[in-house]
Structure formats: structure tokens, C-alpha cells
Design a protein around this motif. Structure first.
Motif, mmCIF file in Angstrom:
data_model
loop_
_atom_site.group_PDB
_atom_site.id
_atom_site.type_symbol
_atom_site.label_atom_id
_atom_site.label_comp_id
_atom_site.label_asym_id
_atom_site.label_seq_id
_atom_site.Cartn_x
_atom_site.Cartn_y
_atom_site.Cartn_z
ATOM 1 N N ARG A 138 -30.850 4.689 -59.174
ATOM 2 C CA ARG A 138 -30.317 3.393 -59.609
ATOM 3 C C ARG A 138 -29.431 3.600 -60.832
ATOM 4 O O ARG A 138 -29.845 4.216 -61.819
ATOM 5 C CB ARG A 138 -31.461 2.429 -59.936
ATOM 6 C CG ARG A 138 -32.271 2.032 -58.711
ATOM 7 C CD ARG A 138 -33.370 1.034 -59.048
ATOM 8 N NE ARG A 138 -34.475 1.678 -59.765
ATOM 9 C CZ ARG A 138 -34.745 1.481 -61.042
ATOM 10 N NH1 ARG A 138 -33.982 0.683 -61.774
ATOM 11 N NH2 ARG A 138 -35.777 2.085 -61.600
ATOM 12 N N SER A 192 -20.511 -5.459 -66.542
ATOM 13 C CA SER A 192 -21.462 -4.462 -66.071
ATOM 14 C C SER A 192 -21.458 -4.407 -64.549
ATOM 15 O O SER A 192 -21.028 -5.345 -63.871
ATOM 16 C CB SER A 192 -22.879 -4.759 -66.576
ATOM 17 O OG SER A 192 -23.333 -5.999 -66.076
ATOM 18 N N GLU A 237 -22.082 -0.171 -67.908
ATOM 19 C CA GLU A 237 -21.794 -1.311 -68.786
ATOM 20 C C GLU A 237 -20.628 -0.963 -69.705
ATOM 21 O O GLU A 237 -20.551 0.139 -70.243
ATOM 22 C CB GLU A 237 -23.008 -1.690 -69.612
ATOM 23 C CG GLU A 237 -22.769 -2.914 -70.483
ATOM 24 C CD GLU A 237 -23.997 -3.310 -71.279
ATOM 25 O OE1 GLU A 237 -24.560 -4.389 -70.990
ATOM 26 O OE2 GLU A 237 -24.403 -2.540 -72.169
ATOM 27 N N GLY A 280 -24.007 -2.668 -61.270
ATOM 28 C CA GLY A 280 -25.229 -1.975 -60.881
ATOM 29 C C GLY A 280 -25.211 -1.611 -59.417
ATOM 30 O O GLY A 280 -24.699 -2.372 -58.584
ATOM 31 N N THR A 327 -26.597 1.895 -63.678
ATOM 32 C CA THR A 327 -25.980 0.745 -64.347
ATOM 33 C C THR A 327 -24.809 1.248 -65.176
ATOM 34 O O THR A 327 -24.959 2.200 -65.952
ATOM 35 C CB THR A 327 -26.980 0.025 -65.261
ATOM 36 O OG1 THR A 327 -28.088 -0.430 -64.485
ATOM 37 C CG2 THR A 327 -26.319 -1.163 -65.948
#
Length: 523
Positions: free
Chosen positions: A449, A469, A453, A471, A451
């Protein structure tokens, strides 16, 4: 021979190499040397000199050869042969810089620092004067100046002998003054001082080093003329003043120069013109235990001068990339000469872009790139410390995040992928920011996973967004995972942004973070 000797870790060899490193190493480096195990002293010494080669973007071994040349020069020209006053000196690298006082000016550079890096009975603790200490760190000055002014009654030291040295370093210019010292019993300019006497002959000899000396000389000449006229009853009753602010500026400049000269060392390549390139350095993988450094550069067109070859307008540039393994001290480098052909002369606002690669095993490196225009002796360099090439077995690692834009026209092919680049790392509001990175040490079938930003440095306020951001989750097919994504910059406020990439492996505590800074400008 020097490096071969460093491989012998016995007590005598260790002490000898520590004494030699004391010439230029700071206290933190010396403490690190003291902590190194006996079987790693050789590798530590090789790494020490390799890092200095990389810093100057020089071929392997050049900095050490220059160090040895300086040592012989200093012993021939700046060795102390005696002193009239009994004085004890300490070697000047183990303590903090202190203020320059009248007493320390008479004692020499060693009085500016706390003693103790060498034992009191070590001959090198008294072996050379201040010029030798500076020369060991920075080599031959760019310019020297001295004066043989008439000696007023009772005057000494600077009137006996004086000399000034000027250096032009990548970190700025240095101006250092040396005078004779009664404490050292010398008739040579042995001792650093913060300011020379306000004597027209002495200061006038330095006008080519700093124009402020010419200003002071003129004022002093006017004072002499005014004094002579007053003696004859022709001049004003009050003599013109010397600009004390200028005197203080020069003294402050000299004090800062002393501090920098005695706490740093240099062997910089010198060029007539500074290309001031913008350089991005990325570390990427090539499989287990292997990777590469990608160097992306941009040079302003108005800093370059084209030439004509076979009827074509070209810009010849020599490129060099040097990497030092920070664990082993091993140096790797690559050189190439490229001809960039253009339809017309590049102008201000236009840039010449390019890339260069250097294969590297997995590990940690100090990497530096040099762009050189050999036709007119122009160059520029930039570096990056702690470059981590992924691929070390047994742990989750990541490459750097490569940022780019398809609209810039520069791309790099790697692992069958076309990766957009942007040497200036500047993006317009509304432009698409393309990302590429690699994970190593992944598990087949593992879910990762991520992310991404982008947050404006300095906080919010004003109209528009200052944060965006993205994801997503990727599944690895084996021990490596390459990822490409696009991040829209719609509606962002112009400014500098911190890009943070965070990866978390599902079902475990393995995670990592990568950061870099990009700039967003108005449309």
C-alpha cells in the motif's frame, strides 16, 4: 605505498596515520578514526581520501597525491627553525574556534584553538608556522601580496615581514594575512593576524586582493599630505579620518577567513567560467545486489558557448560521475564527451538537458557529477550524500522517486519502461507530475500500500490548494516491483512542495518512506 601502509593496523601504524590525518581532519573525523577496529583502519583511510576525490570530482588518488606534495612543500618552506620566547603551542584541530586577541596574534594559529590533538613532545606540534597549516589544507593560494614598508621607530612584526594570501573556493573567497612574530623569533611572515597596520604602503600592496585596501590607502595618503601641510601652516587644523567601518569590515572578513581556512580543506578544480548546472541524482535498482546512479543535468543556454563541427552548431560537454562507497571507500567513476547539436544558439531561458548513468552495487554512496565545457575552460559540479542504491538482500528497500513530465521532452529508458524526467524539477499548475520508483526485497504475491502526498512548505492560506495526495496498492510478482503513477497538479498554489512517498507491506511491519522537494509555478 601510503594506502598499503594504512592496511597495517598495529599501534605504531595507527598512530602515524592519525598524525597525518590531523593535518586536515576535524575532531569528529579523528574520533571516528579512533573508534575504527584495527582490521578496518586501511578501509577507513581509503574512504577518507576517496570522499575528498569525489568532493572535488577528481580521479581516484589525486587528493592524496596533492596532500603528499603539500607536505613536502610545507617542510621546505614553512618549517619553524627557532623562537626567541619560550612558548608552548597545541596543534589546532581539536577544539573550538576562539576570538582573535592581541596575545593570540603573537602566538600563532595554535593559540586560536584548544591544544591536545597531538602530544606535547610530538615535533609536528611545533613543526610549521601558520602558513604551513593553511597550505596543508588549501594548497597554493590564487594570489599573494607583500610589502616592504619603511619601519617606523619601535614598530615590529608586520613591518618586519608581511604577506597576504587570497583563495577562491567553491564556498567563497578567503583573505588571510601573515606577519612576523616575536614569539616565534622569525623574520618571515609566520603568524596569522586579523588586520594589517594602517600603513599606506602595506595596504596599498593589497589593492588587487580587495579594492577596499585601495580606498584605505588613498585616505592614508591624504592624511599624510594633510599632516605635511599642517606642519607648514598651510593645511586645515583637523586631519581627515580613515573610514573605520571599512577597517572593521576587512578585519571581520579576515577573522571569518581564518576560521574557515583552519576548519576545512580543499582541492577544487578551477575554471574560468562557472556553468552552475542544475543536477538531479537518483539511485535505482538493476536486480539483486545491483543498481545504478542516474544523473540528470540542465545548463542554462546563455552560460554555454557553441562551436561548429562539420557544418553543424554543437555544444561539446564532458561529463563525469564519481561515486564513493561510504562503507568501503571504493571509488567508481565514468567519463564521456558528448556533442549536443542545435538548430540555433541557445539563449537565456533555454536549457541544455542530458543524462548520464553509473552502474553501482547495492549500498550507500556519495555521488557527484561534473559538467565541463572544455573549449573555454568552463565547468560546474553538484553532489549528493547518502545515495542508497537498492537491492540489499533480506530487507525491503526502495529506489529514489524519479519525478518528471512528459511535456518536457526528456525521457530515460530503464527496464523496458520510458520514464519521464525533468532536470529543473519545476512544474506548472495543472501539469501532470509523473512518478517512478522501485521496491526491492518484496515477496511474491505481497500487497504494498502506497501513499504519495504533496504538501506546500510554509503552510496554507490564500486561494487554491496547497496539498494533494494519491493512494494505491500494488501486488508484487517476485523480489522486485517497479511502479509508475501520475499525480495531477490542478488548482495548486505555486510554491515549493515536499513530496512524501510511504510504502507499507500488508501483513507485516515492513515499511519505508522516501522524500524529495519539487517546485510548482504559475501557468
Amino acid at each position: 605505498l601510503y594506502l598499503a601502509g594504512a592496511a597495517h593496523g598495529d599501534t605504531l601504524a595507527r598512530a602515524a596515520f592519525r598524525r597525518d590525518l590531523t593535518w586536515i581532519a576535524d575532531s569528529a573525523k579523528l574520533e571516528a578514526f579512533d573508534r575504527a577496529p584495527a582490521d578496518s583502519v586501511g578501509a577507513w583511510v581509503r574512504r577518507f581520501w576517496a570522499e575528498r576525490d569525489a568532493e572535488a570530482v577528481r580521479p581516484e588518488g589525486e587528493r592524496l597525491r596533492e596532500h603528499l606534495r603539500r607536505w613536502w612543500y610545507v617542510q621546505d618552506h614553512f618549517a619553524l627553525v627557532g623562537r626567541r620566547k619560550k612558548a608552548r603551542f597545541g596543534w589546532g584541530v581539536s577544539g573550538a574556534f576562539g576570538p582573535i586577541t592581541a596575545e593570540s596574534e603573537g602566538m600563532g594559529v595554535w593559540a586560536l584553538f584548544a591544544p591536545g590533538a597531538l602530544p606535547a613532545n610530538d615535533p609536528r606540534a611545533l613543526g610549521v608556522d601558520d602558513r604551513g597549516a593553511v597550505y596543508m589544507r588549501h594548497g597554493e593560494p590564487l594570489a599573494r601580496a607583500s610589502s616592504h614598508a619603511a619601519k617606523p621607530f619601535g614598530a615590529k612584526e608586520c613591518y618586519v615581514a608581511n604577506e597576504s594570501w587570497k583563495y577562491e573556493l567553491p564556498t567563497g573567497s578567503l583573505l588571510l594575512h601573515f606577519c612576523a612574530s616575536e614569539a616565534l623569533g622569525a623574520v618571515a611572515p609566520t603568524t596569522l593576524v586579523s588586520m594589517l597596520p594602517l600603513d599606506a604602503d602595506i595596504l596599498g600592496a593589497r589593492m588587487d586582493l580587495d579594492t577596499r585596501f585601495a580606498t584605505l590607502e588613498l585616505e592614508l595618503r591624504q592624511n599624510e599630505l594633510s599632516a605635511n601641510l599642517r606642519k607648514r601652516g598651510l593645511g586645515p587644523n583637523r586631519a581627515p579620518r580613515v573610514n573605520l567601518l571599512t577597517v572593521q569590515q576587512l578585519a571581520t572578513y579576515a577573522q571569518a577567513s581564518v576560521k574557515h581556512a583552519l576548519t576545512t580543506d580543499s582541492y577544487a578544480l578551477t575554471y574560468a567560467h562557472d556553468l552552475a548546472p542544475t543536477v538531479q541524482i537518483y539511485a535505482l535498482g538493476d536486480g539483486p545486489r545491483q543498481g545504478r546512479a542516474l544523473v540528470v543535468f540542465a545548463v542554462r543556454g546563455d552560460r554555454l558557448a557553441p562551436t561548429t563541427r562539420e557544418g553543424r552548431l554543437v555544444y561539446p560537454l564532458k561529463l563525469r560521475v564519481t561515486a564513493v562507497d561510504t562503507a568501503q571507500g571504493v571509488t567508481r567513476s565514468a567519463d564521456t564527451l558528448r556533442l549536443f547539436a542545435t538548430r540555433d544558439t541557445l539563449a537565456k531561458g533555454q536549457y541544455l538537458y542530458g543524462t548520464m548513468e553509473l552502474p553501482l552495487p547495492a549500498g550507500s554512496y556519495y555521488v557527484r557529477g561534473l559538467v565541463e565545457e572544455t573549449t573555454r575552460h568552463a565547468a560546474g559540479a553538484a553532489g549528493r550524500a547518502e545515495v542508497e542504491v537498492p537491492g540489499a538482500p533480506g530487507r525491503l528497500t526502495a529506489s529514489d522517486v524519479v519525478t518528471g513530465s512528459a511535456s518536457r521532452g526528456l525521457a530515460w529508458t530503464h527496464g523496458g519502461r520510458r520514464i519521464a524526467l525533468n532536470p529543473l524539477d519545476t512544474y506548472r499548475v495543472g501539469e501532470a507530475l509523473e512518478l517512478y520508483y522501485e521496491l526491492a526485497g518484496t515477496r511474491a504475491g505481497g500487497r504494498y500500500r502506497t501513499t504519495v502526498e504533496l504538501a506546500r512548505l510554509g503552510g496554507g492560506g490564500g486561494k487554491g490548494k496547497d496539498r494533494v495526495s494519491l493512494g494505491f496498492t500494488d501486488v508484487a510478482e517476485g523480489g522486485a516491483l517497479a511502479v509508475q503513477r501520475t499525480l495531477a497538479l490542478d488548482g495548486l498554489v505555486p510554491g515549493r512542495y515536499l513530496l512524501t512517498l510511504t510504502v507499507q507491506e500488508d501483513g507485516s511491519d515492513r515499511s519505508l518512506t522516501r522524500e524529495r522537494i519539487v517546485t510548482v509555478v504559475a501557468r
